[in-house]
Design an enzyme around this catalytic site. Structure first.
Site, PDB file in Angstrom:
ATOM      1  N   GLN A 143      69.759  81.391  73.355  1.00  0.00           N
ATOM      2  CA  GLN A 143      69.510  80.623  72.129  1.00  0.00           C
ATOM      3  C   GLN A 143      69.061  81.534  70.985  1.00  0.00           C
ATOM      4  OE1 GLN A 143      68.424  79.750  75.158  1.00  0.00           O
ATOM      5  NE2 GLN A 143      68.348  77.544  75.443  1.00  0.00           N
TER       6      GLN A 143
ATOM      7  N   ARG B  76      67.228  65.235  80.399  1.00  0.00           N
ATOM      8  CA  ARG B  76      66.439  66.475  80.424  1.00  0.00           C
ATOM      9  C   ARG B  76      64.970  66.090  80.593  1.00  0.00           C
ATOM     10  NH1 ARG B  76      67.681  71.196  76.475  1.00  0.00           N
ATOM     11  NH2 ARG B  76      67.063  72.337  78.346  1.00  0.00           N
TER      12      ARG B  76
ATOM     13  N   ASP C  80      58.155  72.406  74.159  1.00  0.00           N
ATOM     14  CA  ASP C  80      58.879  71.219  74.627  1.00  0.00           C
ATOM     15  C   ASP C  80      57.929  70.103  75.036  1.00  0.00           C
ATOM     16  OD1 ASP C  80      60.861  73.557  75.024  1.00  0.00           O
ATOM     17  OD2 ASP C  80      62.032  71.702  74.993  1.00  0.00           O
TER      18      ASP C  80
ATOM     19  N   ARG D  78      70.193  70.543  71.392  1.00  0.00           N
ATOM     20  CA  ARG D  78      69.063  71.024  72.186  1.00  0.00           C
ATOM     21  C   ARG D  78      67.910  71.354  71.242  1.00  0.00           C
ATOM     22  NH1 ARG D  78      68.641  75.106  69.821  1.00  0.00           N
ATOM     23  NH2 ARG D  78      66.696  75.506  70.921  1.00  0.00           N
TER      24      ARG D  78
HETATM   25  O1  MRU Z   1      66.703  74.429  76.544  1.00  0.00           O
HETATM   26  P1  MRU Z   1      66.472  74.286  75.069  1.00  0.00           P
HETATM   27  O2  MRU Z   1      67.330  75.187  74.252  1.00  0.00           O
HETATM   28  O3  MRU Z   1      66.502  72.847  74.613  1.00  0.00           O
HETATM   29  O4  MRU Z   1      64.959  74.796  74.863  1.00  0.00           O
HETATM   30  C1  MRU Z   1      64.427  74.800  73.579  1.00  0.00           C
HETATM   31  C2  MRU Z   1      63.073  75.370  73.498  1.00  0.00           C
HETATM   32  O5  MRU Z   1      62.475  75.765  74.472  1.00  0.00           O
HETATM   33  C3  MRU Z   1      62.417  75.352  72.149  1.00  0.00           C
HETATM   34  O6  MRU Z   1      61.545  76.427  72.005  1.00  0.00           O
HETATM   35  C4  MRU Z   1      61.627  74.045  71.989  1.00  0.00           C
HETATM   36  O7  MRU Z   1      62.409  72.948  72.299  1.00  0.00           O
HETATM   37  C5  MRU Z   1      61.089  73.896  70.614  1.00  0.00           C
HETATM   38  S1  MRU Z   1      62.346  73.633  69.409  1.00  0.00           S
HETATM   39  C6  MRU Z   1      61.538  73.424  67.939  1.00  0.00           C
END
Ligand code: MRU
Length: 340
Positions: A185, A77, A226, A34
């Site tokens: 996370q 995703r 993202d 992720r």
């Molecule tokens: O759902 P996730 O854990 O994939 O979400 C990750 C995030 O929102 C991060 O902040 C983003 O991907 C940036 S990672 C450098």
């Protein structure tokens, strides 16, 4: 393709062996891998695997198999644009090699995946170095979600890369680590990484941010993205937008750090960004422990959108972009040069 299973962290370091594109797709969907840049790199290798595993003898049939894998990956995703960016890059490279025959297509897909990984690795190092210039000695930095090596597959990551680089360069830095509900996370992954780099940190509930800012204990917020729309609106982990509102209220700089692979000029504003909704059980029964009464309905949006007007600057590997973002981001992608 071997993937460190982030679902098992921090308790265990388990690796997933992915034999085909569909194994990688499942790893992305389930959050085994992720974070936007890491999702992009994993998707690139999934496309290469699709090419290698296809038994097609003719380039056209092989490309059809690769494209099919790409379409399935895109559904894994929806929010992180790095996924589509990587799929498009690999399928483009494969297509460009078609006149050389099926083996040339396979080799081109693998080469492009390797190139994507190497490009992102260089980008993370540059973001870490540029981002660290925004962090002063003795700064208290608040971050959200996980933007480190785990999320990026390279360097020290984006926002976390800035913090770790500042620490490595001898600055005294302390990090407020948002636990980042519902999937945690921050608590599971960011705390694990900062511990490994020996960066001083304190874990806080997401709801503590207002108190910390109101009592003057946050000098800056830095986090990842993202998808960054053409106007500078930022989609990131759920809980980012309230942090930006709080930062504005308290005069705290709010920085977003992301590679250019996360900038999506084809999406005009944040309103057009698809926000992933995940399994309600992640909210009502996190990691299998049920908090809410059986049968409670829960809503689980995985991301939110922070309007560009709340963002102080966007740190990319090509430069630090300040408002107005539309012009700065365009210049950045066209010329490879940042606004600052
Ligand atoms: O759902 P996730 O854990 O994939 O979400 C990750 C995030 O929102 C991060 O902040 C983003 O991907 C940036 S990672 C450098």
């Amino acid at each position: 393709v071997r993937i460190l299973d982030q679902r098992a962290l921090p308790e265990a370091e388990e690796w997933l062996d992915c034999a085909g594109a569909d194994d990688v797709r499942r790893a992305i969907r389930s959050l085994a891998v992720r974070g936007a840049p890491a999702i992009g790199i994993a998707a690139a290798y999934a496309m290469a695997l699709a090419a290698l595993r296809s038994e097609a003898g003719k380039p056209s049939a092989l490309l059809a198999d690769v494209d099919r894998a790409g379409r399935r990956l895109l559904r894994a995703r929806p929010t992180a644009v790095n996924l589509g960016w990587a799929v498009t890059r690999v399928s483009g490279a494969a297509r460009a090699a078609a006149t050389g025959g099926a083996d040339a297509v396979r080799a081109a897909a693998m080469d492009e995946a390797r190139r994507i990984e190497a490009d992102e690795e260089r980008a993370m190092v540059a973001i870490g170095e540029l981002g660290s210039t925004l962090i002063e000695d003795r700064a208290n930095v608040l971050t959200h979600c996980n933007t480190g090596l785990l999320a990026c597959g390279a360097g020290f990551g984006t926002a976390l890369g800035a913090v770790v680089t500042a620490h490595r360069d001898g600055k005294e830095v302390h990090v407020w680590v948002d636990e980042t509900r519902p999937v945690l996370q921050g608590a599971r992954l960011t705390a694990w990484e900062l511990q490994r780099w020996r960066v001083p940190m304190t874990l806080v509930a997401d709801t503590a941010a207002g108190y910390l800012m109101a009592t003057g204990r946050v000098d800056l917020v830095i986090l990842g993205a993202d998808r960054i729309a053409a106007n500078g609106d930022v989609a990131n982990k759920i809980g980012t937008y309230p942090l930006a509102v709080l930062a504005k209220e308290h005069g705290v700089p709010f920085y977003v750090a992301a590679p250019v692979s996360t900038v999506d000029l084809s999406t005009p504003t944040g309103a057009e960004i698809a926000i992933e909704t995940r399994d309600p059980d992640e909210v009502s029964a996190p990691r299998g422990v049920r908090f809410a009464p059986e049968g409670t309905w829960a809503l689980n949006p995985a991301f939110d959108v922070t309007p560009a007007r709340l963002v102080t600057a966007i740190v990319t590997e090509r430069g630090i972009v300040e408002p107005p973002f539309r012009a700065g981001l365009k210049r950045l992608l066209r010329t490879g040069k940042g606004a600052a």
